[in-house]
Design a protein around this motif. Structure first.
Motif, PDB file in Angstrom:
ATOM      1  N   HIS A  87       0.833  -1.199   0.000  1.00  0.00           N
ATOM      2  CA  HIS A  87       0.000   0.000   0.000  1.00  0.00           C
ATOM      3  C   HIS A  87       0.867   1.249   0.000  1.00  0.00           C
ATOM      4  O   HIS A  87       0.623   2.194  -0.754  1.00  0.00           O
ATOM      5  N   TYR A  88       1.883   1.265   0.826  1.00  0.00           N
ATOM      6  CA  TYR A  88       2.745   2.441   0.901  1.00  0.00           C
ATOM      7  C   TYR A  88       3.453   2.691  -0.437  1.00  0.00           C
ATOM      8  O   TYR A  88       3.447   3.808  -0.942  1.00  0.00           O
ATOM      9  N   ILE A  89       4.032   1.660  -1.009  1.00  0.00           N
ATOM     10  CA  ILE A  89       4.810   1.814  -2.247  1.00  0.00           C
ATOM     11  C   ILE A  89       3.939   2.300  -3.402  1.00  0.00           C
ATOM     12  O   ILE A  89       4.343   3.166  -4.181  1.00  0.00           O
ATOM     13  N   PHE A  90       2.726   1.749  -3.509  1.00  0.00           N
ATOM     14  CA  PHE A  90       1.893   2.079  -4.656  1.00  0.00           C
ATOM     15  C   PHE A  90       0.957   3.258  -4.420  1.00  0.00           C
ATOM     16  O   PHE A  90       0.371   3.775  -5.368  1.00  0.00           O
ATOM     17  N   ARG A  91       0.807   3.701  -3.171  1.00  0.00           N
ATOM     18  CA  ARG A  91      -0.199   4.723  -2.900  1.00  0.00           C
ATOM     19  C   ARG A  91       0.354   6.058  -2.414  1.00  0.00           C
ATOM     20  O   ARG A  91      -0.164   7.092  -2.765  1.00  0.00           O
ATOM     21  N   ILE A  92       1.399   6.049  -1.623  1.00  0.00           N
ATOM     22  CA  ILE A  92       1.816   7.271  -0.956  1.00  0.00           C
ATOM     23  C   ILE A  92       2.747   8.156  -1.800  1.00  0.00           C
ATOM     24  O   ILE A  92       2.426   9.308  -2.036  1.00  0.00           O
ATOM     25  N   PRO A  93       3.898   7.665  -2.256  1.00  0.00           N
ATOM     26  CA  PRO A  93       4.840   8.574  -2.928  1.00  0.00           C
ATOM     27  C   PRO A  93       4.267   9.191  -4.206  1.00  0.00           C
ATOM     28  O   PRO A  93       3.703   8.510  -5.047  1.00  0.00           O
ATOM     29  N   GLY A  94       4.408  10.508  -4.316  1.00  0.00           N
ATOM     30  CA  GLY A  94       4.024  11.208  -5.522  1.00  0.00           C
ATOM     31  C   GLY A  94       2.543  11.423  -5.748  1.00  0.00           C
ATOM     32  O   GLY A  94       2.151  11.935  -6.781  1.00  0.00           O
TER      33      GLY A  94
END
Length: 162
Positions: A87-94
């Motif tokens: 979730h963090y990798i695909f949702r948070i950055p950018g």
């Protein structure tokens, strides 16, 4: 308090956070017409809150047979860790979900704490207390939901001032 009561309490807290965030956002949209930045934060808050609800409810059917089996809680912690990182990798950055520095730093600290707790549980460092570390993961997830809620509330208050 037995395992099912603890898990259901955490699920109720997650649902409450998601509900309050939805209410705040609906009120903000009603007054201003649209809230694109707030909408992204709300979606993220809902995802995190509902993830915690799912992991609190998921073990309930297995409690009768496996409650004392630490392997169930260890596997659950491992699955939780994978889902959190995906979730963090695909949702948070950018995506613009994290706009304030305090929010980003807090998320990293809680992500690190969740990772350490889950890894400790996966490797059996809690022994027969694996349920406690599983609950610690869920509580850290609720803390992340709370941070996202504060971010949503902060955004709504800023919109009110503008």
């Amino acid at each position: 308090m037995d395992h099912s009561d603890t898990l259901l309490t955490i699920a109720e807290l997650g649902v409450a956070l998601a509900g309050f965030a939805t209410l705040v956002t609906v009120i903000a949209r009603h007054r201003n017409g649209h809230t694109p930045a707030i909408g992204l934060r709300l979606i993220n808050l809902l995802e995190v809150a509902l993830r915690n609800v799912a992991f609190a409810v998921l073990p309930l059917p297995f409690l009768e047979s496996f409650a004392s089996n630490s392997n169930m809680w260890r596997v659950g912690s491992g699955l939780y860790l994978v889902v959190v990182w995906v979730h963090y990798i695909f949702r948070i950055p950018g995506t613009g979900v994290v706009t304030e520095r305090w929010h980003g730093i807090s998320i990293w600290v809680l992500l690190g704490a969740t990772s350490l707790v889950a890894i400790a549980n996966v490797f059996g460092l809690a022994g027969s207390n694996a349920f406690s570390l599983y609950i610690a993961n869920l509580l850290l997830g609720l803390a992340v939901s709370g941070l996202h809620f504060l971010s949503v509330a902060n955004g709504v208050l800023r919109m009110e001032q503008d």
